[in-house]
Design an enzyme around this catalytic site. Structure first.
Site, short mmCIF file in Angstrom:
data_model
loop_
_atom_site.label_atom_id
_atom_site.label_comp_id
_atom_site.label_asym_id
_atom_site.label_seq_id
_atom_site.Cartn_x
_atom_site.Cartn_y
_atom_site.Cartn_z
NE ARG A 47 7.44 5.00 -1.08
CZ ARG A 47 7.13 4.27 -2.14
NH1 ARG A 47 7.84 4.37 -3.25
NH2 ARG A 47 6.13 3.43 -2.14
CB CYS A 81 3.03 6.53 0.81
SG CYS A 81 4.51 5.53 1.16
CB THR A 83 7.11 4.25 4.19
OG1 THR A 83 6.32 3.11 4.52
CG2 THR A 83 8.54 4.01 4.60
CB THR A 125 7.16 -0.44 5.33
OG1 THR A 125 7.44 0.85 5.88
CG2 THR A 125 6.06 -0.33 4.29
CE LYS A 165 4.65 -0.95 -1.43
NZ LYS A 165 4.07 0.34 -1.82
CB CYS A 196 1.94 -0.25 5.29
SG CYS A 196 2.31 -0.49 3.53
#
Lengths: 228, 228
Positions: A47, A81, A83, A125, A165, A196
């Site tokens: 994203r 999420c 983003t 992010t 991640k 985030c």
């Protein structure tokens, strides 16, 4: 009512959200819990890359997931999420069920719980920062937002998110976030938004002497309220 | 290949399994992870109660969940609930995709990793113990199984499991499990099977000086192998 989780962005953040959903549910037995369906599609394109002009638009993948969750009987959809929220306005028309907005919910919580704060520090992010997701909603609610300078964003925040991640919840990425948080404190922030879903996995309730607001937990509470 | 999780039995155990699935997946980015769909139906009747003659048969609920996961594209189904395995032979014919067997996988792992062990201590629900799920499979592989006496089962193991299902991961239920484990050690056990998905949430790698085998983690590794 069934809660649909549009997840996998990333997988550990989905697990964290699901856990917070359970924590937010008053339950003494399995049977007191809310029905949950999760669609975790790791092929959703990045994203943040899409928002910074470096990758494909994830909207078709998000629409597909929302469709699947609706078909399974989800009465409300949560998307852990931040983003991905930049794309949700184009996903919502394709389903009949409401999709919660974690940005709106978070800003509402700041207004209720921290009305004295003037300046909010955003850890997110590059995509979320560039798209102005939090800044615009916070400005409309009367709050100023500060973000890390571009080098700190890339070398500390983005790098820490990437590490989570990849499964690294260790001390190093946590220190990078602490470093960026210190910069936001110096810029006048009196509250941090862990904007985030990977970031709450690294932080407690305080960071660089500032209270941390966790949008994942906020979204979980909103989902439980919507489903009960 | 998509992994389907037939979950919600209980919800925290589903989260634990999902987390262990991610840990078992070699991945550097979101996009390296496996697609996952979760069906967590908290209305599935209590499995242990059904096996001890005190409640309805959960099989129709399990069939419904397996159908949903198959319809979503799951290529393999994992059921992170040991007790539910007593019913899986009646669920399997209703789907075309394989449903993993965490009991078989666990006994296979004991045979490979702990061939020197003669006696295995079983910490599980009263239903799993009564149905002989582990004892039969372990006997076929040449292992003897010891279980807690009925009072210890009820006052320590079952009570601890119930507490976890109510969200209590504190010291008290962990101490009860330790107490029951001590009894199994005195009965000759040289390895413990945390044979109810709530129990690994309370234990580390050792308990009452015995190594603990975690069927949730074993099932997660089997699911990743099956899906890759």
């Amino acid at each position: 009512m069934t809660i649909g989780i549009l997840g996998g962005m990333g997988p550990l953040a989905t697990v964290d959200f699901y856990r917070k959903l359970i924590d937010a549910t008053p339950a003494a037995h399995d049977q007191d819990h809310l029905p949950v369906v999760v669609w975790a599609d790791p092929t959703v394109p990045d994203r943040s890359a899409a928002l910074t002009g470096c990758g494909p638009d994830p909207t078709p993948w998000l629409i597909r997931g929302a469709h699947r969750l609706e078909a399974l009987g989800a009465a409300v959809i949560a998307t852990p999420c931040n983003t991905a929220h930049a794309f949700l306005d184009r996903v919502r028309p394709s389903v009949r069920v409401p999709m919660l907005d974690m940005i709106d919910e978070t800003v509402r919580e700041i207004r209720t719980r921290h009305p004295e704060v003037e300046t909010v520090g955003l850890l997110a992010t590059a995509g979320t920062v560039t798209a102005g997701l939090y800044q615009d909603t916070l400005a409309a609610a009367g709050f100023k937002t500060v973000t890390p300078d571009p080098v700190t964003q890339e070398d500390y925040v983005t790098r820490a998110i990437r590490r989570v991640k990849a499964g690294d919840l260790g001390g190093e990425p946590a220190r990078w976030i602490e470093e960026a948080a210190g910069q936001l404190a110096a810029l006048g922030a009196r509250l941090l938004v862990a904007g985030c879903t990977e970031i709450p996995l690294l932080l407690g309730e305080m960071c660089a002497c500032l209270p941390v607001l966790d949008p994942t937990a906020t979204l979980a509470r909103a989902a439980v309220r919507a489903a009960r």
